[in-house]
Structures are given as C-alpha cells and as structure tokens.
Write an enzyme that holds these catalytic residues in place. Structure first.
Site, PDB file in Angstrom:
ATOM      1  N   ASP A  45       0.835  -1.194   0.000  1.00 28.81           N
ATOM      2  CA  ASP A  45       0.000   0.000   0.000  1.00 28.81           C
ATOM      3  C   ASP A  45       0.874   1.250   0.000  1.00 28.81           C
ATOM      4  O   ASP A  45       1.900   1.307   0.671  1.00 28.81           O
ATOM      5  CB  ASP A  45      -0.899  -0.008   1.237  1.00 28.81           C
ATOM      6  CG  ASP A  45      -1.904   1.117   1.223  1.00 28.81           C
ATOM      7  OD1 ASP A  45      -2.794   1.102   0.370  1.00 28.81           O
ATOM      8  OD2 ASP A  45      -1.785   2.020   2.081  1.00 28.81           O
ATOM      9  N   GLU A  55       0.485  -0.727  -5.105  1.00 31.12           N
ATOM     10  CA  GLU A  55      -0.628   0.223  -5.135  1.00 31.12           C
ATOM     11  C   GLU A  55      -0.038   1.545  -5.612  1.00 31.12           C
ATOM     12  O   GLU A  55       0.676   2.226  -4.880  1.00 31.12           O
ATOM     13  CB  GLU A  55      -1.246   0.342  -3.737  1.00 31.12           C
ATOM     14  CG  GLU A  55      -2.471   1.253  -3.677  1.00 31.12           C
ATOM     15  CD  GLU A  55      -2.116   2.709  -3.432  1.00 31.12           C
ATOM     16  OE1 GLU A  55      -2.337   3.521  -4.367  1.00 31.12           O
ATOM     17  OE2 GLU A  55      -1.621   3.037  -2.352  1.00 31.12           O
ATOM     18  N   ASP A 105     -11.301   2.035  -0.387  1.00 33.26           N
ATOM     19  CA  ASP A 105     -11.318   3.477  -0.159  1.00 33.26           C
ATOM     20  C   ASP A 105     -12.267   4.227  -1.086  1.00 33.26           C
ATOM     21  O   ASP A 105     -12.354   5.455  -0.995  1.00 33.26           O
ATOM     22  CB  ASP A 105      -9.905   4.059  -0.349  1.00 33.26           C
ATOM     23  CG  ASP A 105      -9.002   3.804   0.839  1.00 33.26           C
ATOM     24  OD1 ASP A 105      -9.512   3.581   1.955  1.00 33.26           O
ATOM     25  OD2 ASP A 105      -7.771   3.818   0.658  1.00 33.26           O
TER      26      ASP A 105
END
Length: 474
Positions: free
Chosen positions: A274, A321, A374
């Site tokens: 991430d 990501e 998200d």
C-alpha cells in the site's frame, strides 16, 4: 494467465460472533470461491487494529488480530468447555469494542486450558513474538495509552503473564490462518495480503525499534506521513505515521523491511504494498502542522530497498498500489521490478466530454479493480452521476459489447473483459450494494469506517454464482 479475484476483508465475512473468523464459515466461503472460478482472494491487513479500528494503523506488522480467532475451533480442540453462544451474528456492522470485550473472556479461558507443545515453544522463539506480548501487556497496564505516554515500563510477574497470553493468541491465530491458507491453495486460490508502507506510531514496531524512525527525545514523531491535498481531501491526509530514518536503515541493510516482508511472504501468496509511491518519494509533514497542506516531497532509497528484498526474500511476490498523482519515476521504479500496478474503473471512466471513454491506457501487467476499500461502491458511484453521465456510460458500455443486463452486470463484464492479468472485484460490487456497504472514507477516522460485514453467507454464494460463467470465461 489471466485470473479473477475477490476483495473481501476477513472482518466482513459472516460468522456466529459478529465478525469474520478463521473457521468453518471461512472454509465454506473458500469453497464458494472455488466453485465460481475465483483464483485470488484479496484481504486487507489482518494485524491488530489500533486507532480508529483501522487495519492501516496496527499494533504490529507481524501479529494477527485476535478477534479473527475462531471460537468454534477452540471448542472443537477442547480449549473451551462449552460452545459459545451466537453473538451479534445478524448485525450488518462490526461492533468492535463490544466484540473484543465479549470474546476476550473465551480467549482467556482457552489460554488457561492450553498445554504448551514443541511447536508452540518454537513459535515463541521468533524475534517479534515476545516483544509484541510485552508491548500489549504494558499497554494494558498503562491504560491503553500510546507507548510514548506510558508511566510504567517495568516488567513484573503480572506483566509476564499477560504477555504470555498474547503470545498464545498469536500462536492460535497463526495455526488457524495456516489452515485457511492451505484450504485456499488446495482450492486453487492464491491469497493476496496487504502490507501498509508505514507502521503506526502506537506499535511494537516503533516501541521496540525506535532507531528506525525520526522521533524526538520524548518518543513522539518529529515528522509524520500523509499525502498533500488531492481528490479525497482539500487539506490532504495527515496520517500521523512516523517517518522512517532511511540513513539508519541503510546501515542495517534494511533489516526492518527484510524481516517485515519476509514474515508476510509466509502468510500470503501475493503481497500488495500500500502507498508504493513512497518508495520513490514520500510526503514529509512537520508533526506540529494540523493538516497535510504543509510538507515536502523527499526522495526515498526505493531501488536499494527493493534490490535488498529481491535478494533476501526472493520468494516474495509483490504488487504495487500506485494510485493517485504520480511522478514518472514511480512508474519507472515499479516497472524496473516488473511489479503489477492498479487500475480503478471508477477513476478511469471519463464522462465529461461528448462521449464517455476509458482514459486509462490498458496493459497486461496490471490489476484492474471496479473500486477498492477506499472508494464508493460501484453502484454508489453510478448513482452519484448526473443523468447525462449515466446515459454516456450506458452508451459506452453498449459500444464495448456489453449490451445485456443491468448497469452493474455490464460494468462487471467490462472489468472482466480487460486485458489486465488480474481482475479483482470487491464483494460489495459483486452483490450490487450501494452506500450501505461503503467501507472506508479516506481522511476520516472512526465509525462507520471498516465496519461493514455480510451477515449472510448464502447471499455471497448467490452473488458469485450469478457471475460464474463470466468469471470462468476469463
């Protein structure tokens, strides 16, 4: 080989106890994935949740959250005398605080009935286990405050007993997780884990490894992580995570990262990093600033770190990501190591012009998502569109050959038709859910973030079966 995947947080899985567990319901979920032709199950971080019940602010990079331990399996193993009753099992949201208090009594009973084994004694010799147990014990003794506010750090017999309890929980978590992973792999399913780039300040990682971070003499961060103003927030996102001391890490051969990724590579078949962009440049915010507006981009030693990981942990399969506004060097770094990046359908479909179009340049070494944890759910995103944008989107899908079914059906078909090697759809989008399943809003803290769950396993099966032909056809 192209593969279809599902994004489903462990916390959101159905169970008798109001939160997903590593037991029989998860085994059944894996059977449904196999039947539908799913090859990848992506989860969010399963580490012990800290501030705001966020899996991205955990107490440890290696430990697992004890709320996922299956009480049914503890009973079957004889560690509980009676099968616990169902608790909040019909709730559509996880009541974390209630759940932890209720479950703790059963976990402590299991601990009292546990007899040490050779495997357990070998497990607790790992260098992260005892520090984690002591961290949790001392945290409890200090009113659960962050470690840099602790008044007491002396270890006595009560501290040792509480630490041993948490070490036991980690052993049980790992044993149950291994069985889940073995089941998934037997079903031809790879599990994609999620490793946040940063660690939380209130974590054993920082408490026991202060030298790895830019901290003041009081143990509080001199600088914190986040991102500048963007699509999600006009004042940026002030995450509060401490910034790494890269100069010190270099002297240790990036040992912190080697151990972190090395351990997680044993838990997962694929690891999603991430906020990968911080390996190239990271937003450094003075801790005194109340927002993320003030800060500076600082270069990170990404090539050195990734070269080290490639050499020391060659078995680790990493994906990046790489969302948001990125400088070209981020993509160059990702491509240098052949890492898959991400495409989000909700961000790539442009409807402002005369015609809707997909503005993202397609390529194979990629993971396409309808959305992530998200984003708005797919249907929530669609319902927020103007009537004109909806018409443009429907015409676009028709031109792409998606002429049958609902808008949801056609958007999913478009996703699976992509040339991207992996196509991953969140479970809420498979089920066509709206804002009621919105999982997290970046830049906000607390309820209802991270709380959505599926109380009904049958609905998951029905949703997967509905798209079985399309999934298998990938």
């Amino acid at each position: 080989m192209r593969k279809a995947g599902i994004l489903m947080p462990v916390s959101s899985l159905p169970s008798r106890t109001g939160v997903g567990e590593l037991g029989n319901e998860t085994y059944e979920f894996l059977d449904y994935l196999k039947e539908a032709g799913i090859k990848i199950w992506q989860v969010l971080p399963m580490n012990p949740m800290g501030y705001g019940n966020s899996p991205y602010q955990p107490y440890s990079s290696c430990a697992g959250d004890e709320i996922y331990i299956s009480l049914d399996l503890l009973f079957e193993e004889g560690l509980l005398k009676e099968l616990p009753p169902s608790y909040l099992n019909n709730e559509e949201y996880v009541a974390y605080e209630q759940m932890r208090i209720w479950k703790d009594g059963y976990l402590r009973e299991a601990y009292e009935n546990f007899k040490e084994t050779k495997e357990y004694r070998e497990f607790i010799l790992q260098d992260w286990v005892r520090p984690y147990g002591l961290f949790r014990a001392l945290k409890k003794e200090n009113g659960n405050r962050c470690w840099n506010e602790w008044e007491k750090q002396e270890v006595n017999s009560e501290t040792e007993k509480e630490a041993a309890y948490h070490m036991f929980l980690q052993y049980i978590f790992l044993c149950q997780w291994k069985k889940v992973k073995e089941k998934a792999n037997r079903n031809g399913i790879q599990i994609m884990g999620d490793v946040p780039f940063y660690v939380g300040i209130d974590s054993v990682d920082v408490w026991s490894g202060k030298e790895n971070f830019l901290l003041g003499a009081d143990g509080k961060p001199a600088f914190i992580a986040g991102v500048p103003p963007d699509y999600f927030s006009a004042v940026g996102q002030r995450w509060g995570n401490p910034i790494y001391d890269w100069e010190y890490m270099k002297k240790t051969g990036y040992d912190f990262w080697v151990k972190r990724i090395g351990y997680n590579s044993k838990l997962f078949d694929i690891i999603r990093i991430d906020h990968f962009r911080a390996f190239d440049t990271f937003w450094k915010i003075p801790s005194s600033c109340p927002t993320a507006v003030e800060g500076e981009w600082v270069e990170a030693p990404g090539y050195e770190v990734l070269d080290t990981l490639k050499r020391e942990v060659p078995e680790a399969c990493l994906v990046a990501e790489d969302l948001g506004e990125l400088r070209p060097e981020v993509i160059k770094l990702k491509d240098h190591y052949g890492l898959k990046g991400m495409k989000i359908l909700e961000f790539s479909i442009e409807t402002k012009g005369k015609y809707a179009r997909d503005c993202y340049k397609e390529k194979e070494n990629l993971i396409i998502y309808t959305g992530t944890h998200d984003n708005d759910t797919l249907m929530e995103w669609y319902e927020k569109m103007t009537c004109a944008s909806k018409r443009k989107l429907r015409r676009f899908l028709k031109k792409q050959g998606m002429k049958q079914g609902s808008v949801q059906d056609r958007l999913l078909a478009y996703t699976w038709k992509s040339m991207a090697e992996y196509a991953i759809v969140p479970m809420w989008d498979i089920l066509g859910m709206g804002k009621e399943a919105h999982f997290n809003t970046p830049g906000t803290v607390g309820s209802p973030n991270w709380e959505w769950r599926m109380p009904d396993l049958l609905k998951i099966k029905e949703g997967l079966n509905k798209y079985k032909k399309q999934i298998i056809g990938i």
